[in-house]
Write an enzyme that holds these catalytic residues in place. Structure first.
Site, mmCIF file in Angstrom:
data_model
loop_
_atom_site.group_PDB
_atom_site.id
_atom_site.type_symbol
_atom_site.label_atom_id
_atom_site.label_comp_id
_atom_site.label_asym_id
_atom_site.label_seq_id
_atom_site.Cartn_x
_atom_site.Cartn_y
_atom_site.Cartn_z
ATOM 1 N N LYS A 13 -1.450 -0.878 3.503
ATOM 2 C CA LYS A 13 -1.838 -1.842 2.457
ATOM 3 C C LYS A 13 -3.244 -2.368 2.677
ATOM 4 C CE LYS A 13 1.628 -4.617 3.319
ATOM 5 N NZ LYS A 13 2.225 -3.848 4.424
ATOM 6 N N ARG A 88 6.005 -11.941 -0.858
ATOM 7 C CA ARG A 88 6.772 -11.205 0.142
ATOM 8 C C ARG A 88 8.259 -11.488 0.048
ATOM 9 N NH1 ARG A 88 3.082 -9.733 4.238
ATOM 10 N NH2 ARG A 88 4.086 -8.627 5.930
ATOM 11 N N ARG A 127 -2.528 1.428 15.780
ATOM 12 C CA ARG A 127 -3.506 0.568 15.088
ATOM 13 C C ARG A 127 -4.280 -0.309 16.080
ATOM 14 N NH1 ARG A 127 -1.504 -3.035 10.347
ATOM 15 N NH2 ARG A 127 0.098 -3.582 11.845
ATOM 16 N N ARG A 172 10.146 -6.769 11.882
ATOM 17 C CA ARG A 172 9.347 -6.833 10.639
ATOM 18 C C ARG A 172 9.883 -5.856 9.598
ATOM 19 N NH1 ARG A 172 3.743 -5.707 13.107
ATOM 20 N NH2 ARG A 172 3.045 -5.464 10.952
#
Ligand code: AP5
Length: 219
Positions: A13, A88, A127, A172
């Site tokens: 995203k 969200r 990441r 998550r």
């Protein structure tokens, strides 16, 4: 345009939002980046947000909605915005609708980035982000920095996010399925959702997203 980007953690995203916002000339508004900026400035909001983020939970709606609303009301967002990570859950989506209704404006599209779970785990594990600006994002194999550990954009130190540990990522993903996925049906009922296959090269995903936005614009 006013666009919402949805997708599981690590779907890309932030990566896509940076490119699409530049291409479309609208600000990229990421609630995750806003929270991380507050954490690095050690504000009260940052201290509160960190405890939820490190556990992989959502930050409470009241503070999140107030922060997002405040950002969307800045002058640079008057002509449009790209929301990344907000809303969200359905309560946040309803709050966004109320805000837009009160200004007599509408969302143009919701892009749903689809990536298999095993790929998001790989993307998150590799990441690395910049200490100076968490929108500067790299990946140790897919998009490595030219010099290991150093941001190509500003020379800042690259690090692994605290919430990118294996346990927190699992949590998550669970929160995504239970709380965030329902907003896809919420927006499908409004005819706004474009599903974007988000596997493949970053450029290719950007092209698919821009094509989808053109289709939405031509409706
Ligand atoms: P947030 O920062 O929004 O995190 P997230 O939604 O979990 O998403 P990520 O940032 O992990 O991933 P991304 O999809 O942006 O992927 P990226 O582009 O970096 O939220 C963090 C926390 O803040 C939440 O858990 C919550 O606690 C709190 N929060 C935020 N918003 C909230 C809200 N509205 N309400 C309540 N709480 C909130 O890409 C991932 C990696 O993959 C990168 O290394 C990248 O280089 C690589 N990559 C990207 N695209 C590709 C590709 N096509 N091929 C190969 N590699 C790729």
């Amino acid at each position: 345009m006013r666009i919402v980007l949805v997708g599981p953690p690590g779907a890309g995203k932030g990566t896509q939002a940076t490119r699409l916002a530049k291409e479309l000339g609208i600000p990229h508004i990421s609630t995750g980046d806003l929270f991380r900026a507050n954490i690095s400035q050690q504000t009260e909001l940052g201290k509160l947000a960190k405890s939820y983020m490190d556990a992989g939970n959502l930050v409470p709606d009241e503070v999140t909605i107030a922060m997002a609303k405040d950002r969307m009301e800045q002058p640079d967002a008057e002509g449009g915005f790209l929301l990344d990570g907000f809303p969200r859950n359905v309560k946040q989506a309803e709050a966004l609708d109320e805000l837009l209704d009160s200004e007599d404006i509408k969302l143009d599209a919701v892009l749903d980035l689809e990536v298999p779970e095993e790929e998001v785990v790989k993307r998150i594990a590799g990441r690395r982000i910049c200490r100076n600006d968490s929108s500067h994002v790299f990946h140790v194999s897919y998009s490595p920095a030219k010099k290991q550990g150093v941001c190509d954009v500003c020379g800042g130190e690259l690090y692994q996010r605290d919430d990118d540990s294996e346990d927190t990522v699992r949590k998550r993903l669970e929160v995504y399925h239970s709380q965030t996925e329902p907003i896809i049906d919420y927006y499908k009922a409004q005819g706004l959702v474009q599903t974007i296959p988000a596997m493949g090269a970053v450029d290719e995903v950007t092209r698919r997203s821009l094509d989808a936005l053109k289709r939405e614009d031509g409706k």
